[in-house]
Design a protein around this motif. Structure first.
Motif, PDB file in Angstrom:
ATOM      1  N   HIS A  23       0.837  -1.202   0.000  1.00  0.00           N
ATOM      2  CA  HIS A  23       0.000   0.000   0.000  1.00  0.00           C
ATOM      3  C   HIS A  23       0.875   1.257   0.000  1.00  0.00           C
ATOM      4  CE1 HIS A  23      -2.837   3.087   1.128  1.00  0.00           C
ATOM      5  NE2 HIS A  23      -2.214   3.292   2.274  1.00  0.00           N
ATOM      6  N   HIS A  52       3.746   7.021   5.039  1.00  0.00           N
ATOM      7  CA  HIS A  52       2.625   7.719   5.699  1.00  0.00           C
ATOM      8  C   HIS A  52       1.854   6.842   6.693  1.00  0.00           C
ATOM      9  CE1 HIS A  52       0.171   5.748   2.593  1.00  0.00           C
ATOM     10  NE2 HIS A  52      -0.885   6.038   3.331  1.00  0.00           N
ATOM     11  N   ASP A  53       1.874   5.530   6.481  1.00  0.00           N
ATOM     12  CA  ASP A  53       1.182   4.609   7.408  1.00  0.00           C
ATOM     13  C   ASP A  53       2.173   3.715   8.148  1.00  0.00           C
ATOM     14  OD1 ASP A  53      -1.473   5.409   6.891  1.00  0.00           O
ATOM     15  OD2 ASP A  53      -1.701   3.979   5.240  1.00  0.00           O
ATOM     16  N   ASP A 110      -4.318   7.970  -1.464  1.00  0.00           N
ATOM     17  CA  ASP A 110      -4.274   6.981  -0.386  1.00  0.00           C
ATOM     18  C   ASP A 110      -5.221   5.801  -0.632  1.00  0.00           C
ATOM     19  OD1 ASP A 110      -3.882   5.733   2.026  1.00  0.00           O
ATOM     20  OD2 ASP A 110      -4.446   7.434   3.275  1.00  0.00           O
TER      21      ASP A 110
HETATM   22 FE   LIG Z   1      -2.684   4.921   3.669  1.00  0.00          FE
END
Ligand SMILES: [Fe+2]
Ligand SMILES: [Fe+2]
Length: 198
Positions: A23, A52-53, A110
């Motif tokens: 992802h 980002h995650d 996203d």
């Molecule tokens: Fe994400």
């Protein structure tokens, strides 16, 4: 600003799940595409997408992600601007508003990557380069498919990106085609290059 190797090391330290790594690689590819298109910094935009995650595995809920993760980033010497952008992808929890092109590009890229990955994985070839925009449209309409991808949320985030960076001229489907194209360019890194076909 840290480099891409340092970003990837962070991901490998904190994320064991390949789906989550994929992802973030996907969002990184989309971010690089938009940075190039908008004459911004491709390396730093890609890195933001890539990490980002990073804390989702250790903070798998929105009470802690990305707020707690941002503290780790600052402790590890990540710059304030990178941290600010990451916090802006969940304004509801962090209070950090989206205000720059990079913020809008991150949110718009996203969730849609999830639909594109799922679409690639249901193809017998499991090769994202075989995914047409027409097949994505079908999957988009089928609300049970990749049900976690909130279509309305994607639409809103794309409208914001369009308004902020493209004078309102970027349509939803142009955007999805852009992200798909960016991911096709990374098919091998995403392991969506046919190697998973049985
Ligand atoms: Fe994400
Ligand atoms: Fe997130």
């Amino acid at each position: 600003m840290k480099n891409k190797d340092e970003a990837w090391n962070l991901v490998c330290d904190y994320v064991q799940d390949w789906g989550l790594r994929r992802h973030m690689l996907s969002v990184g590819a989309a971010m690089r595409f938009y940075a190039e298109l908008l004459d911004e910094n491709p390396e730093s935009w890609e890195i933001i997408g890539l990490i980002h995650d990073f804390d989702w595995e250790i903070h798998p809920n929105l009470n802690h992600h990305p707020t707690e993760g941002s503290k780790i980033l600052l402790e590890q010497g990540w710059d304030d601007e990178t941290v600010r952008v990451i916090l802006s992808h969940y304004t509801e929890g962090t209070g950090i508003e989206r205000e720059k092109a990079v913020d809008f590009a991150l949110l718009a890229s996203d969730e849609i990557t999830g639909l594109l990955i799922a679409t690639a994985l249901v193809r017998p070839s499991k090769d994202i380069r075989d995914v047409s925009i027409k097949s994505v449209r079908k999957k988009w309409k089928d609300k049970r498919f990749a049900a976690g991808v909130d279509r309305q949320h994607v639409e809103e985030a794309t409208e914001d990106l369009s308004r902020f960076c493209f004078d309102g001229q970027l349509s939803l489907w142009e955007h999805i085609e852009n992200v798909l194209g960016a991911m096709k360019g990374e098919a091998s890194n995403l392991e969506l290059d046919g190697r998973l076909a049985s």
